[in-house]
Design an enzyme around this catalytic site. Structure first.
Site, short mmCIF file in Angstrom:
data_model
loop_
_atom_site.label_atom_id
_atom_site.label_comp_id
_atom_site.label_asym_id
_atom_site.label_seq_id
_atom_site.Cartn_x
_atom_site.Cartn_y
_atom_site.Cartn_z
CG ASN A 46 8.47 -1.85 0.11
OD1 ASN A 46 7.84 -1.88 1.16
ND2 ASN A 46 9.12 -0.78 -0.30
CG HIS A 97 11.15 -2.28 4.49
ND1 HIS A 97 9.78 -2.20 4.36
CD2 HIS A 97 11.42 -3.47 5.07
CE1 HIS A 97 9.24 -3.31 4.86
NE2 HIS A 97 10.21 -4.09 5.28
CB ILE A 98 12.18 2.93 0.12
CG1 ILE A 98 11.70 2.17 -1.13
CG2 ILE A 98 12.84 4.25 -0.27
CD1 ILE A 98 10.53 2.80 -1.84
CB SER A 99 12.52 4.59 4.94
OG SER A 99 11.56 3.76 5.55
CB ALA A 116 1.56 0.11 6.33
CD GLU A 127 10.84 -7.37 5.61
OE1 GLU A 127 9.77 -7.03 6.10
OE2 GLU A 127 11.82 -7.80 6.27
N PRO A 180 0.80 -1.22 0.00
CG PRO A 180 -0.16 -1.12 2.13
CD PRO A 180 0.58 -2.03 1.20
CG ASN A 181 -0.28 4.30 1.28
OD1 ASN A 181 -1.29 4.75 0.74
ND2 ASN A 181 -0.29 3.81 2.51
CG ASP A 186 0.27 -17.05 8.53
OD1 ASP A 186 1.33 -16.99 9.19
OD2 ASP A 186 -0.87 -17.11 9.06
NE ARG A 244 3.49 7.07 2.20
CZ ARG A 244 3.83 5.87 2.66
NH1 ARG A 244 4.27 4.94 1.85
NH2 ARG A 244 3.70 5.61 3.93
CG HIS A 281 5.36 -2.29 10.09
ND1 HIS A 281 6.70 -2.62 10.22
CD2 HIS A 281 5.29 -1.33 9.13
CE1 HIS A 281 7.40 -1.86 9.37
NE2 HIS A 281 6.57 -1.08 8.70
NE ARG A 296 9.80 6.06 8.43
CZ ARG A 296 8.85 5.81 7.55
NH1 ARG A 296 8.99 4.83 6.67
NH2 ARG A 296 7.75 6.54 7.53
CE1 TYR A 354 8.74 5.04 2.70
CE2 TYR A 354 7.39 6.99 2.97
CZ TYR A 354 7.76 5.73 3.38
OH TYR A 354 7.15 5.15 4.46
NE ARG A 395 6.66 4.24 9.75
CZ ARG A 395 5.64 4.20 8.89
NH1 ARG A 395 5.49 3.14 8.13
NH2 ARG A 395 4.80 5.20 8.80
#
Length: 166
Positions: free
Chosen positions: A76, A102-104, A79, A100, A11-12, A89, A19, A82, A109, A24, A113
């Site tokens: 990625n 993550h950009i940040s 949200a 996995e 999402p997002n 699963d 954003r 978390h 943070r 990001y 997170r």
């Protein structure tokens, strides 16, 4: 036919570029896709690139990658990293290596997170490298599965140098 890597975005991430650019960056999701395609091509891998704001669609894509015998998944989950036990699963249920990304740096943070439901069932996790993290994830996945880089002749490792006699 080339082996396929699925790159799944949660999402997002469709809002990349606009954003929270301090967190990001200014790269768009289209820019990320171009980076991922170039990285996959270097390893002679095909790429299936997707983004969804819906948890079930991400679960379905993980199942699809398994059913189609994908070489691996780079995810990625945004949200959902978390919060989603369902995505965790799904990753645990498939016989596909998952990286996995993550950009940040999620550990620099907010404290909520710092917990990833996916990391314990993934082969590896990357955070904080910006959108280049996708490239690093594909390179790492290729190393894990033994994919050949474009132009390589053999998958055999180089022979160690001969031992010197004393």
């Amino acid at each position: 036919m080339a082996k396929t890597v699925y790159v799944l975005n949660g999402p997002n991430l469709n809002l990349l570029g606009t954003r929270e650019p301090k967190t990001y960056g200014r790269a768009t999701l289209k820019d990320v896709e171009m980076l991922a395609r170039a990285a996959a091509a270097r390893h002679q891998l095909a790429l299936e690139f997707r983004q969804s704001n819906h948890e079930g669609e991400i679960v379905d894509a993980i199942h699809e990658a398994h059913a189609r015998k994908a070489a691996g998944i780079v995810i990625n989950a945004g949200a959902y990293t978390h919060t989603s036990v369902a995505i965790r699963d799904a990753v645990a249920a498939v016989a596909v290596p998952v990286i996995e990304v993550h950009i940040s740096n999620i550990f620099a943070r907010e404290s909520f997170r710092h917990v990833s439901h996916i990391a314990p069932v993934a082969k590896a996790s990357l955070a904080g490298f910006g959108v280049e993290g996708y490239t690093l994830a594909i390179d790492g996945l290729a190393a894990l599965i033994g994919a050949r880089r474009a132009g390589e002749r053999s998958k055999r490792p180089a022979r160690p140098p001969p031992k010197r006699k004393r």
